[in-house]
Motif scaffolding. Structure first.
Motif, PDB file in Angstrom:
ATOM      1  N   ARG A  21     -12.326  -0.028   3.644  1.00  0.00           N
ATOM      2  CA  ARG A  21     -11.484  -0.260   2.473  1.00  0.00           C
ATOM      3  C   ARG A  21     -12.192  -1.193   1.513  1.00  0.00           C
ATOM      4  N   GLU A  75       0.811  -1.222   0.000  1.00  0.00           N
ATOM      5  CA  GLU A  75       0.000   0.000   0.000  1.00  0.00           C
ATOM      6  C   GLU A  75       0.840   1.266   0.000  1.00  0.00           C
ATOM      7  N   THR A 119      -9.095   5.023  -2.670  1.00  0.00           N
ATOM      8  CA  THR A 119     -10.139   4.589  -1.750  1.00  0.00           C
ATOM      9  C   THR A 119      -9.888   3.172  -1.268  1.00  0.00           C
ATOM     10  N   VAL A 155      -7.086   1.693  -0.667  1.00  0.00           N
ATOM     11  CA  VAL A 155      -6.034   1.555   0.343  1.00  0.00           C
ATOM     12  C   VAL A 155      -6.168   2.529   1.508  1.00  0.00           C
ATOM     13  N   GLN A 156      -6.969   3.585   1.338  1.00  0.00           N
ATOM     14  CA  GLN A 156      -7.076   4.561   2.420  1.00  0.00           C
ATOM     15  C   GLN A 156      -8.504   4.810   2.881  1.00  0.00           C
ATOM     16  N   ASP A 181     -12.406   4.190   4.303  1.00  0.00           N
ATOM     17  CA  ASP A 181     -12.966   3.557   5.491  1.00  0.00           C
ATOM     18  C   ASP A 181     -14.452   3.362   5.234  1.00  0.00           C
TER      19      ASP A 181
END
Length: 193
Positions: free
Chosen positions: A173, A102, A166, A168-169, A171
């Motif tokens: 995921r 990531e 989106t 990898v970061q 919420d």
């Protein structure tokens, strides 16, 4: 070691430290002092290797992009000839490369933007390089009347970049399989049957 070998070895240590820091803490939170501490070198030694943080981020970013492009080209060389085969091979190679670690995705799709104007030309060059590859494939394998292939490719790249960011970061995921299927759907929906 010769003086040149010592500088090269320090440079590699800075790059490794930068990859980890930029990929986990982010560009704004990474100072030259932190990079030097992580790489176990002095500030003077840092400036023998790089002009500043932007130069380090540029080197890390270009390494990621170069490897990603190599992976995509390799996957395309082994793919079938149908647009669906090419889309799947290229997208899967790129997305999997980015999300397997990531830190790559964060650096290539988030942190390089945070660096702002100094890295904008490099980011645009990279987008245009991928777009040229995609536009060439579109011209070779589909007929799209009245649409500029290069601009379409840039739009599709933007969609994939946001999906990866989106993925990898975000919420929550996005699961890898959902990310891959969504990206494939977007690309295939943009191409005529």
């Amino acid at each position: 070691m010769s003086a040149q070998e010592r500088v090269a070895e320090r440079r590699e240590r800075v790059l490794a430290a930068a990859f980890d820091r930029f990929g986990t803490k982010g560009y704004p939170a990474t100072t030259i002092d932190l990079l030097c501490a992580d790489a176990k070198i002095s500030t003077r030694a840092f400036y023998q290797c790089f002009d500043g943080r932007e130069a380090v981020l540029s080197a890390v970013y270009n390494g990621i992009v170069s490897e990603a492009m190599s992976n995509v080209r390799g996957a395309l060389d082994e793919a079938g000839d149908t647009p669906r085969d090419l889309v799947r091979a290229g997208l899967y190679a790129y997305i999997r490369y980015m999300i397997t670690d990531e830190r790559r995705a964060r650096i290539a799709h988030v942190e390089v933007r945070r660096a702002g104007d100094p890295l904008l030309p490099e980011r645009l060059r990279t987008v245009n390089e991928f777009a040229a590859l995609m536009a060439g494939l579109m011209r070779d394998h589909t007929v799209i009347e009245g649409i500029d292939h290069h601009n379409l490719a840039i739009g599709l790249i933007g969609a994939v970049q946001e999906l990866i960011t989106t993925g990898v970061q975000g919420d929550p995921r996005c699961a890898e399989e959902d990310l891959l299927k969504t990206a494939e759907y977007i690309f295939l929906a943009a191409l005529p049957n």
